[in-house]
Design an enzyme around this catalytic site. Structure first.
Site, PDB file in Angstrom:
ATOM      1  CB  SER A 270      -8.519  -1.695   6.758  1.00 46.25           C
ATOM      2  OG  SER A 270      -9.395  -2.807   6.837  1.00 46.25           O
TER       3      SER A 270
ATOM      4  CG  HIS B 166      37.259   6.074  -5.572  1.00 49.69           C
ATOM      5  ND1 HIS B 166      37.170   5.833  -4.220  1.00 49.69           N
ATOM      6  CD2 HIS B 166      38.011   5.067  -6.082  1.00 49.69           C
ATOM      7  CE1 HIS B 166      37.849   4.726  -3.929  1.00 49.69           C
ATOM      8  NE2 HIS B 166      38.360   4.246  -5.043  1.00 49.69           N
TER       9      HIS B 166
ATOM     10  CB  SER C 201      13.326  25.925 -15.620  1.00 49.99           C
ATOM     11  OG  SER C 201      13.255  27.160 -14.929  1.00 49.99           O
TER      12      SER C 201
ATOM     13  CE  LYS D 183      18.375  23.625 -15.607  1.00 46.91           C
ATOM     14  NZ  LYS D 183      18.003  23.905 -14.231  1.00 46.91           N
TER      15      LYS D 183
ATOM     16  CG  ASN E  21      15.363  20.842 -15.178  1.00 40.57           C
ATOM     17  OD1 ASN E  21      16.541  21.141 -15.418  1.00 40.57           O
ATOM     18  ND2 ASN E  21      14.472  21.727 -14.764  1.00 40.57           N
TER      19      ASN E  21
ATOM     20  CD  GLU F 254      16.099  16.151 -11.052  1.00 39.23           C
ATOM     21  OE1 GLU F 254      16.621  16.945 -10.274  1.00 39.23           O
ATOM     22  OE2 GLU F 254      15.359  16.507 -11.992  1.00 39.23           O
TER      23      GLU F 254
ATOM     24  CE  LYS G 276      -4.783  -5.965   4.986  1.00 43.84           C
ATOM     25  NZ  LYS G 276      -4.110  -5.718   6.213  1.00 43.84           N
TER      26      LYS G 276
HETATM   27  N1  ARG Z   1      -8.865  -5.675   8.453  1.00 43.89           N
HETATM   28  C1  ARG Z   1      -8.104  -6.614   9.181  1.00 43.89           C
HETATM   29  C2  ARG Z   1      -6.653  -6.560   8.730  1.00 43.89           C
HETATM   30  O1  ARG Z   1      -6.377  -5.977   7.747  1.00 43.89           O
HETATM   31  C3  ARG Z   1      -8.655  -7.993   8.963  1.00 43.89           C
HETATM   32  C4  ARG Z   1      -8.535  -8.949  10.117  1.00 43.89           C
HETATM   33  C5  ARG Z   1      -9.258  -8.450  11.268  1.00 43.89           C
HETATM   34  N2  ARG Z   1      -9.452  -9.433  12.272  1.00 43.89           N
HETATM   35  C6  ARG Z   1      -9.967  -9.100  13.402  1.00 43.89           C
HETATM   36  N3  ARG Z   1     -10.229 -10.012  14.247  1.00 43.89           N
HETATM   37  N4  ARG Z   1     -10.248  -7.860  13.724  1.00 43.89           N
HETATM   38  O2  ARG Z   1      -5.779  -7.063   9.359  1.00 43.89           O
END
Ligand code: ARG
Length: 499
Positions: free
Chosen positions: A52, A185, A306, A312, A314, A319, A354
């Site tokens: 991550s 409406h 455009s 144009k 736009n 949008e 996340k």
């Molecule tokens: N990278 C993990 C998360 O975002 C952190 C916690 C991981 N904990 C574990 N025991 N693997 O959730």
């Protein structure tokens, strides 16, 4: 968000193992902080799958701040010596600078931002660094970092929403006296002041700010001290850490704490409503900027052309603002589905939270950053609006209420005015163009003075109720909001830059 939280420096260690090597894909050799019980090294494909750090590195400032507070507390309760604490804090501070400067190399095999920073600390200060994680788990660490990130994001978004409100209040002051057709409406309904329109948006964004503030109360509880899920035998002082990091209280139950992502869901739910408000406004202004409506001129800096049709201009920003609401709403959906079937307490699924939160917050932030200057830089096409205010019988309802004031029952009055509008439509004229005889035939109580009631100007003045578009009431509201937002209406939308 923009708290220098996207330090670069690519995660190295990206192996690209061949798909045809089920169990023998090159394992990496880096020792894992959790590697004690393992005989086999992690398959490189698993490392790539489960990392991550490519995105949670955005939490580095929160991670370091949280670790400094943790170490400070460990020293206060006698688990670390002052010297150990100082070494840890100094090491962490240096690492923080390096990351911010883009000089830190994040390693994919160390999974996440937490283990990358901890390993760097140990590399720097040796065994003392190995004491930092005492009484703590990544499960409570990640929740801490994430809560601090969301808290900062809420504060930043609140400023941006206030900037947008100021831009609308600025428009309200600038467009004083301008009458617009109001719609239901998307059919012409009743006349309203332009300022009344702008203040409608100010109200919506105020509710958004209130929702964020309410969400912040539940975000701002300290999860640290939960450790893995049951708590810890180490004599930690959670309140001390909470005070240090500005948390208003402690998450009470360790099992709840390590599984709880309500705060993230609530945050993205609040973001979704902001996105929906932005989208509705964008839609309205897209319509208003068409040749058909011709109500508003958007700043050219916020439009594009455009490549084939030379004429144009736009409304792309609007949008995209409308379109980007989809991804924010999608993130809310993802988070709800992500968390709906998880047993207590921490499950690795939660790592998927996340990116959705980051993306939703980034998206709404970018939309808000453009919305305020776009609102401030647009212009109502007053002439074009005024020329057509006589169309659509915008004065019919106030005229019906005039009959009620004369003692005609509402349903009867409705029927009479309906007939009159029918006659006017057939003749393709305004209500005010019908002769007095036509009125008196249907309602003998009427006299010449009815012509002082008809027309949008008269209609707008006739409103009485609190919250209506009556000019004095609207002017009062403009004043109130200018005061409340601490603004010389319309100024200052660039004063708050993300820190
Ligand atoms: N990278 C993990 C998360 O975002 C952190 C916690 C991981 N904990 C574990 N025991 N693997 O959730």
């Amino acid at each position: 968000m923009a708290q220098a939280d996207d330090p670069t420096g690519p995660a190295d260690g990206h192996n690209h193992p061949s798909a045809a090597a089920p169990s023998s894909a090159a394992p990496t050799t880096a020792a894992k902080p959790w590697g004690g019980v393992f005989d086999a090294a992690t398959d490189a494909r698993v490392e790539a799958f489960s990392e991550s750090v490519s995105y949670d590195r955005r939490l580095f400032q929160q991670d370091i701040r949280g670790s400094v507070a943790h170490a400070t507390m460990l020293a206060a309760v006698g688990v670390l010596t002052d010297d150990e604490k100082n070494q840890i804090i100094e090491g962490l501070t240096q690492i923080g600078w390096e990351i911010a400067a883009g000089k830190f190399v994040f390693k994919q095999e160390l999974e996440d931002v937490h283990m990358n920073i901890e390993r760097a600390l140990v590399d720097r200060i040796g065994d003392v660094g190995r004491k930092l994680h005492t009484g703590r788990s990544r499960n409570d660490q990640v929740s801490l970092d994430f809560r601090m990130w969301v808290r900062d994001a809420i504060d930043q978004l609140d400023q941006l929403l206030a900037d947008l409100q100021r831009a609308f209040v600025g428009r309200a002051a600038q467009d004083e006296g301008v009458i617009l057709p109001g719609y239901t409406h998307l059919q012409r309904a009743q006349p309203v002041l332009a300022a009344h329109y702008w203040l409608a948006y100010v109200e919506k964004y105020q509710r958004d700010r209130d929702r964020l503030a309410d969400c912040r109360k539940r975000v701002n509880l300290l999860p640290l001290g939960t450790a893995a899920m049951a708590g810890t035998t180490i004599p930690i002082d959670r309140q001390m850490v909470a005070d240090d990091l500005g948390f208003e209280g402690l998450v009470a139950n360790s099992l709840d704490s390590s599984s709880d992502r309500d705060f993230a869901v609530e945050f993205v739910a609040a973001l979704s409503l902001i996105a929906v408000h932005l989208s509705g406004w964008a839609e309205e202004w897209i319509l208003w900027s068409t040749t058909e409506f011709n109500f508003i001129k958007l700043p050219q800096q916020f439009c594009t052309g455009s490549s084939i049709m030379p004429q144009k201009i736009n409304p792309d920003v609007l949008e995209l603002t409308r379109g980007k609401s989809a991804r924010v709403i999608g993130s809310l959906q993802s988070l709800l589905v992500l968390t709906k079937g998880l047993p207590l307490a921490y499950n690795r699924d939660l790592q998927e939270d996340k990116e959705r939160v980051f993306d939703a917050a980034d998206t709404v932030r970018k939309c808000l950053e453009l919305a305020a200057p776009l609102v401030a830089g647009s212009e109502l096409k007053r002439e074009s609006i005024a020329e057509r205010l006589d169309r659509g019988y915008l004065d019919a309802t106030t005229f019906m209420e005039h009959l009620i004031h004369l003692g005609v029952p509402q349903r009867t009055a409705h029927g009479i005015v309906g007939k009159l509008v029918g006659q006017a439509m057939k003749a393709e004229v305004r209500l005010a163009d019908l002769p007095l005889a036509a009125y008196q035939e249907l309602c003998p109580e009427l006299d010449e003075s009815l012509y002082n009631v008809l027309g949008v100007e008269h209609a707008v003045q006739a409103f009485r109720s609190v919250g209506s578009t009556r000019p004095e009431l609207v002017a009062e509201q403009v004043k109130l909001w200018s005061h409340r937002l601490g603004t010389n209406a319309g100024l200052g939308m660039n004063e708050t830059k993300p820190s």
